[in-house]
Scaffold this active site. Structure first.
Site, PDB file in Angstrom:
ATOM      1  N   SER A 179      69.222   2.183   5.654  1.00 35.39           N
ATOM      2  CA  SER A 179      69.117   0.649   6.146  1.00 35.39           C
ATOM      3  C   SER A 179      70.378   0.190   6.643  1.00 35.39           C
ATOM      4  CB  SER A 179      68.436  -0.276   5.198  1.00 35.39           C
ATOM      5  OG  SER A 179      66.824   0.168   5.152  1.00 35.39           O
ATOM      6  N   ASN A 203      59.459  -6.869   1.369  1.00 36.00           N
ATOM      7  CA  ASN A 203      60.600  -5.818   1.625  1.00 36.00           C
ATOM      8  C   ASN A 203      61.792  -6.641   2.572  1.00 36.00           C
ATOM      9  OD1 ASN A 203      59.405  -5.965   4.010  1.00 36.00           O
ATOM     10  ND2 ASN A 203      60.367  -4.027   4.561  1.00 36.00           N
ATOM     11  N   TYR A 252      59.804  10.639   5.044  1.00 42.80           N
ATOM     12  CA  TYR A 252      60.750  10.940   6.184  1.00 42.80           C
ATOM     13  C   TYR A 252      61.773  12.020   6.306  1.00 42.80           C
ATOM     14  CZ  TYR A 252      63.546   7.146   4.110  1.00 42.80           C
ATOM     15  OH  TYR A 252      64.366   6.575   3.246  1.00 42.80           O
ATOM     16  N   THR A 260      64.158  -2.620  -1.643  1.00 47.79           N
ATOM     17  CA  THR A 260      63.449  -1.434  -1.613  1.00 47.79           C
ATOM     18  C   THR A 260      63.186  -0.811  -3.184  1.00 47.79           C
ATOM     19  OG1 THR A 260      63.393   0.958  -1.013  1.00 47.79           O
ATOM     20  CG2 THR A 260      65.575   0.142  -1.868  1.00 47.79           C
ATOM     21  N   GLY A 320      52.363   1.417  -3.972  1.00 48.02           N
ATOM     22  CA  GLY A 320      52.823   0.176  -3.012  1.00 48.02           C
ATOM     23  C   GLY A 320      52.629   0.283  -1.532  1.00 48.02           C
ATOM     24  N   ASP A 354      57.061  -3.665   6.228  1.00 43.73           N
ATOM     25  CA  ASP A 354      56.558  -2.033   6.061  1.00 43.73           C
ATOM     26  C   ASP A 354      55.223  -1.983   6.801  1.00 43.73           C
ATOM     27  OD1 ASP A 354      58.476  -0.963   4.485  1.00 43.73           O
ATOM     28  OD2 ASP A 354      57.749  -1.746   2.791  1.00 43.73           O
ATOM     29  N   LYS A 383      60.173  -4.324  -4.924  1.00 46.48           N
ATOM     30  CA  LYS A 383      59.281  -5.249  -3.957  1.00 46.48           C
ATOM     31  C   LYS A 383      58.316  -6.252  -4.586  1.00 46.48           C
ATOM     32  CE  LYS A 383      59.782  -1.516  -0.433  1.00 46.48           C
ATOM     33  NZ  LYS A 383      59.147  -0.773   0.560  1.00 46.48           N
ATOM     34  N   SER A 425      69.881   4.980   0.831  1.00 48.09           N
ATOM     35  CA  SER A 425      69.213   4.279   1.754  1.00 48.09           C
ATOM     36  C   SER A 425      70.028   4.343   3.254  1.00 48.09           C
ATOM     37  CB  SER A 425      69.205   2.793   1.363  1.00 48.09           C
ATOM     38  OG  SER A 425      68.462   1.755   2.443  1.00 48.09           O
TER      39      SER A 425
HETATM   40  P1  NDP Z   1      54.174   4.585  -5.920  1.00 49.16           P
HETATM   41  O1  NDP Z   1      55.185   5.041  -6.875  1.00 49.16           O
HETATM   42  O2  NDP Z   1      54.036   3.209  -5.579  1.00 49.16           O
HETATM   43  O3  NDP Z   1      53.072   5.501  -5.650  1.00 49.16           O
HETATM   44  C1  NDP Z   1      52.953   6.863  -5.530  1.00 49.16           C
HETATM   45  C2  NDP Z   1      51.384   7.427  -5.409  1.00 49.16           C
HETATM   46  O4  NDP Z   1      51.673   8.856  -5.254  1.00 49.16           O
HETATM   47  C3  NDP Z   1      50.486   7.288  -6.505  1.00 49.16           C
HETATM   48  O5  NDP Z   1      49.192   6.937  -6.106  1.00 49.16           O
HETATM   49  C4  NDP Z   1      50.475   8.588  -7.126  1.00 49.16           C
HETATM   50  O6  NDP Z   1      49.397   8.524  -7.989  1.00 49.16           O
HETATM   51  C5  NDP Z   1      50.819   9.386  -6.099  1.00 49.16           C
HETATM   52  N1  NDP Z   1      51.521  10.761  -6.389  1.00 49.16           N
HETATM   53  C6  NDP Z   1      52.657  10.709  -6.876  1.00 49.16           C
HETATM   54  N2  NDP Z   1      52.923  12.022  -7.067  1.00 49.16           N
HETATM   55  C7  NDP Z   1      51.962  12.867  -6.914  1.00 49.16           C
HETATM   56  C8  NDP Z   1      51.568  14.306  -6.817  1.00 49.16           C
HETATM   57  N3  NDP Z   1      52.455  15.183  -7.022  1.00 49.16           N
HETATM   58  N4  NDP Z   1      50.237  14.668  -6.461  1.00 49.16           N
HETATM   59  C9  NDP Z   1      49.384  13.668  -6.008  1.00 49.16           C
HETATM   60  N5  NDP Z   1      49.711  12.226  -6.054  1.00 49.16           N
HETATM   61  C10 NDP Z   1      50.793  11.921  -6.304  1.00 49.16           C
HETATM   62  O7  NDP Z   1      55.140   4.951  -4.422  1.00 49.16           O
HETATM   63  P2  NDP Z   1      55.410   4.029  -3.058  1.00 49.16           P
HETATM   64  O8  NDP Z   1      54.048   3.721  -2.700  1.00 49.16           O
HETATM   65  O9  NDP Z   1      56.400   3.127  -3.511  1.00 49.16           O
HETATM   66  O10 NDP Z   1      56.088   5.405  -2.228  1.00 49.16           O
HETATM   67  C11 NDP Z   1      55.012   6.291  -1.860  1.00 49.16           C
HETATM   68  C12 NDP Z   1      56.174   7.178  -0.775  1.00 49.16           C
HETATM   69  O11 NDP Z   1      56.428   6.359   0.446  1.00 49.16           O
HETATM   70  C13 NDP Z   1      57.515   7.721  -1.034  1.00 49.16           C
HETATM   71  O12 NDP Z   1      57.537   9.258  -0.972  1.00 49.16           O
HETATM   72  C14 NDP Z   1      58.457   6.919  -0.602  1.00 49.16           C
HETATM   73  O13 NDP Z   1      59.617   7.833   0.114  1.00 49.16           O
HETATM   74  C15 NDP Z   1      57.552   6.760   0.960  1.00 49.16           C
HETATM   75  N6  NDP Z   1      57.943   5.470   1.520  1.00 49.16           N
HETATM   76  C16 NDP Z   1      58.255   5.729   3.111  1.00 49.16           C
HETATM   77  C17 NDP Z   1      58.547   4.523   3.545  1.00 49.16           C
HETATM   78  C18 NDP Z   1      58.817   4.542   5.204  1.00 49.16           C
HETATM   79  O14 NDP Z   1      59.482   3.713   5.685  1.00 49.16           O
HETATM   80  N7  NDP Z   1      58.588   5.823   5.922  1.00 49.16           N
HETATM   81  C19 NDP Z   1      58.713   3.066   3.065  1.00 49.16           C
HETATM   82  C20 NDP Z   1      58.216   3.066   1.530  1.00 49.16           C
HETATM   83  C21 NDP Z   1      57.828   4.205   1.020  1.00 49.16           C
HETATM   84  P3  NDP Z   1      48.913   8.496  -9.426  1.00 49.16           P
HETATM   85  O15 NDP Z   1      48.204   6.837  -9.340  1.00 49.16           O
HETATM   86  O16 NDP Z   1      47.647   9.270  -9.852  1.00 49.16           O
HETATM   87  O17 NDP Z   1      50.149   8.441 -10.321  1.00 49.16           O
END
Ligand code: NDP
Length: 260
Positions: A18, A85, A207, A60, A124, A100, A64, A16
């Site tokens: 942060s 968060n 990012y 994180t 999420g 977020d 969450k 992180s």
């Molecule tokens: P979750 O685990 O809650 O959700 C992941 C999602 O991605 C699901 O819908 C899943 O689909 C899909 N997924 C995973 N792998 C694949 C793949 N290979 N092909 C297609 N779909 C896929 O994750 P979060 O929402 O917590 O985080 C998602 C991303 O956001 C991460 O990369 C994280 O680093 C980034 N992030 C960035 C932030 C920022 O401030 N910039 C803040 C928070 C997160 P399925 O339902 O089919 O499994």
């Protein structure tokens, strides 16, 4: 006055940035505070640990939702999202917020006139982004690999790869973790081609990395960006909650930006 104690709870948390972001703001604004990393396996002790030791915190992955469930009070858009968060210790009460969503919305300011958005992914982050965009009057559709997570998006137009429809969206937002570790697109290339042909902007919330999604957006000459601004802005908004709006967004931004 006592030194303020802040932390970030996560598992893993080593990566992180942060602490660096908040550290620069604390130093730059001449404040007496510490911001540490707290590696927490399992969330059952989150509330006790927080209230015993900290004035405020960030949360994180994967805590969450647990932080949302354990908070004494939830304020703002976190109520709709179901994930928190940012935590504030208000006289021994754990208050939960979600920055977020607003952080993401602020990162859209470089892309004018957005009326419709397609979110790829249904986790999420997709939830936080879909709620804030809907609240701001933007028409939101959600496309996910599988159908089970789409059940949480009853108030949105949804599709899986099998039933994706033709259609135009002002922006496509990748919230899947595809591209984070492997060089994969968030949907099969045939679908991505159709999507990129019918949009004007693209954002990836991952990012500090040019993902295959961002590379493809570039090949279509679309204005695009990664998730660094979202991360920065959620941090500034959290910091302002820590300090009860003592500083303006603009005052904090240059210090936190140094972490990138
Ligand atoms: P979750 O685990 O809650 O959700 C992941 C999602 O991605 C699901 O819908 C899943 O689909 C899909 N997924 C995973 N792998 C694949 C793949 N290979 N092909 C297609 N779909 C896929 O994750 P979060 O929402 O917590 O985080 C998602 C991303 O956001 C991460 O990369 C994280 O680093 C980034 N992030 C960035 C932030 C920022 O401030 N910039 C803040 C928070 C997160 P399925 O339902 O089919 O499994």
């Amino acid at each position: 006055m006592e030194t303020k104690k802040f932390t970030i709870f996560g598992d893993p948390v080593e990566h992180s940035i942060s602490p660096k972001m908040h550290g620069f703001a604390i130093e730059g604004l001449g404040l007496d505070a510490t911001y540490t990393k707290t590696h927490l396996e399992g969330a059952c002790r989150l509330k006790t640990l927080f209230l015993e030791s900290f004035d405020a915190a960030n949360v994180t992955v994967p805590h969450k939702e647990a932080a949302f469930g354990q908070a004494d009070e939830i304020r703002g858009i976190a109520k709709e999202i179901g994930a928190v968060n940012t935590l504030i210790n208000e006289n021994g009460h754990m208050i939960g917020y979600n920055t977020d969503a607003e952080g993401f919305y602020r990162s859209l300011q470089d892309f004018p006139d957005i009326k419709s958005a397609l979110i790829l992914g249904a986790g999420g982050t997709a939830k936080a982004i879909s709620y804030i965009l809907k609240e701001k009057g933007i028409e939101v559709s959600v496309l996910n690999r599988s159908s089970s997570r789409l059940e949480a998006f009853k108030n949105f137009k949804t599709a899986t790869w099998e039933n994706v429809e033709e259609g135009y969206h002002d922006i496509i937002i990748n919230t899947t973790s595809a591209g984070l570790e492997e060089e994969t697109l968030p949907a099969p290339q045939s679908i991505m081609i159709r999507l990129f042909e019918h949009t004007k902007y693209a954002i990836d919330v991952i990012y500090n990395k040019e993902t295959p999604f961002l590379k493809m957006a570039k090949s279509y000459n679309l204005p695009s960006k990664d998730g660094a601004d979202m991360l920065l802005y959620q941090g500034i908004l959290a910091f302002n909650l820590f300090y009860h709006d003592r500083f303006s967004f603009e005052e904090v931004e240059p210090f936190m930006r140094k972490a990138f």
